[in-house]
Design a protein around this motif. Structure first.
Motif, PDB file in Angstrom:
ATOM      1  N   ALA A  44     -45.756 -11.164   4.735  1.00  0.00           N
ATOM      2  CA  ALA A  44     -46.177 -10.186   3.758  1.00  0.00           C
ATOM      3  C   ALA A  44     -47.954 -10.134   3.910  1.00  0.00           C
ATOM      4  O   ALA A  44     -48.557 -11.249   3.916  1.00  0.00           O
ATOM      5  CB  ALA A  44     -46.076 -10.781   2.289  1.00  0.00           C
ATOM      6  N   VAL A  46     -50.786  -8.075   2.252  1.00  0.00           N
ATOM      7  CA  VAL A  46     -50.919  -7.626   1.100  1.00  0.00           C
ATOM      8  C   VAL A  46     -52.167  -6.573   0.992  1.00  0.00           C
ATOM      9  O   VAL A  46     -53.031  -7.146   1.218  1.00  0.00           O
ATOM     10  CB  VAL A  46     -50.950  -8.348  -0.157  1.00  0.00           C
ATOM     11  N   ILE A  94     -50.274  -3.112  -5.725  1.00  0.00           N
ATOM     12  CA  ILE A  94     -50.417  -3.770  -4.375  1.00  0.00           C
ATOM     13  C   ILE A  94     -49.159  -3.320  -3.398  1.00  0.00           C
ATOM     14  O   ILE A  94     -48.222  -2.729  -4.062  1.00  0.00           O
ATOM     15  CB  ILE A  94     -50.341  -5.160  -4.149  1.00  0.00           C
ATOM     16  N   SER A  96     -47.159  -4.668  -0.067  1.00  0.00           N
ATOM     17  CA  SER A  96     -46.762  -5.961   0.637  1.00  0.00           C
ATOM     18  C   SER A  96     -46.182  -5.104   2.018  1.00  0.00           C
ATOM     19  O   SER A  96     -45.043  -4.781   2.043  1.00  0.00           O
ATOM     20  CB  SER A  96     -45.834  -6.958   0.118  1.00  0.00           C
TER      21      SER A  96
END
Ligand SMILES: [Zn+2]
Ligand SMILES: [Zn+2]
Length: 141
Positions: A44, A46, A94, A96
């Motif tokens: 991930a 981010v 956010i 990801s």
């Protein structure tokens, strides 16, 4: 300043661009990420929601909901199946991005791993990676 991070899916239909540096980079070894990635973990990367823009392609979304009704959305290319992005109700600000879809993978520097409780026993991560048994509150990944 570093160049934008760009990436895309395996077939090339989906292309994206991320401005600036990522807020965090980590691995997830939960059972669901193992299943989606077909591998031992998912990476991930981010970014703030406004830092990410899609330049081509369409994504399909697979949604899963926690017991409290909070959704986790896995966005993937409908043509080649590549996992491209995860979004969460819990952190609407956010995006990801899946590290394996980045063009320049030398910029991948994960600093932590979630869900080590379901890690594959043969996988030994380097000592610089902080290990969490689950998903600690307050961590953005
Ligand atoms: Zn594709
Ligand atoms: Zn996971």
């Amino acid at each position: 300043m570093q160049a934008d991070m760009t990436g895309g899916c395996l077939c090339g239909a989906v292309r994206y661009r991320c401005r600036g540096e990522p807020m965090s980079m980590g691995l997830c070894q939960c059972e669901r990420c193992q299943r989606q990635s077909g591998s031992a973990f998912l990476i991930a990367t981010v970014f703030a929601r406004e830092a990410v823009s899609f330049e081509s392609g369409e994504l399909k979304t697979y949604a899963a909901y926690d017991a409290d009704g909070s959704g986790l959305y896995r966005h993937f290319c409908p043509d080649c199946g590549s996992a491209v992005m995860i979004t969460l109700d819990r952190y609407p600000g956010i995006r990801s991005m899946m590290g394996g879809t980045l063009d320049d993978k030398s910029r991948l520097k994960p600093t932590f791993s979630l869900w080590c409780s379901s890690a594959q026993p043969w996988l030994q991560l380097p000592s610089g990676i902080e290990l969490f048994a689950d998903y600690p509150d307050g961590l953005i990944a």
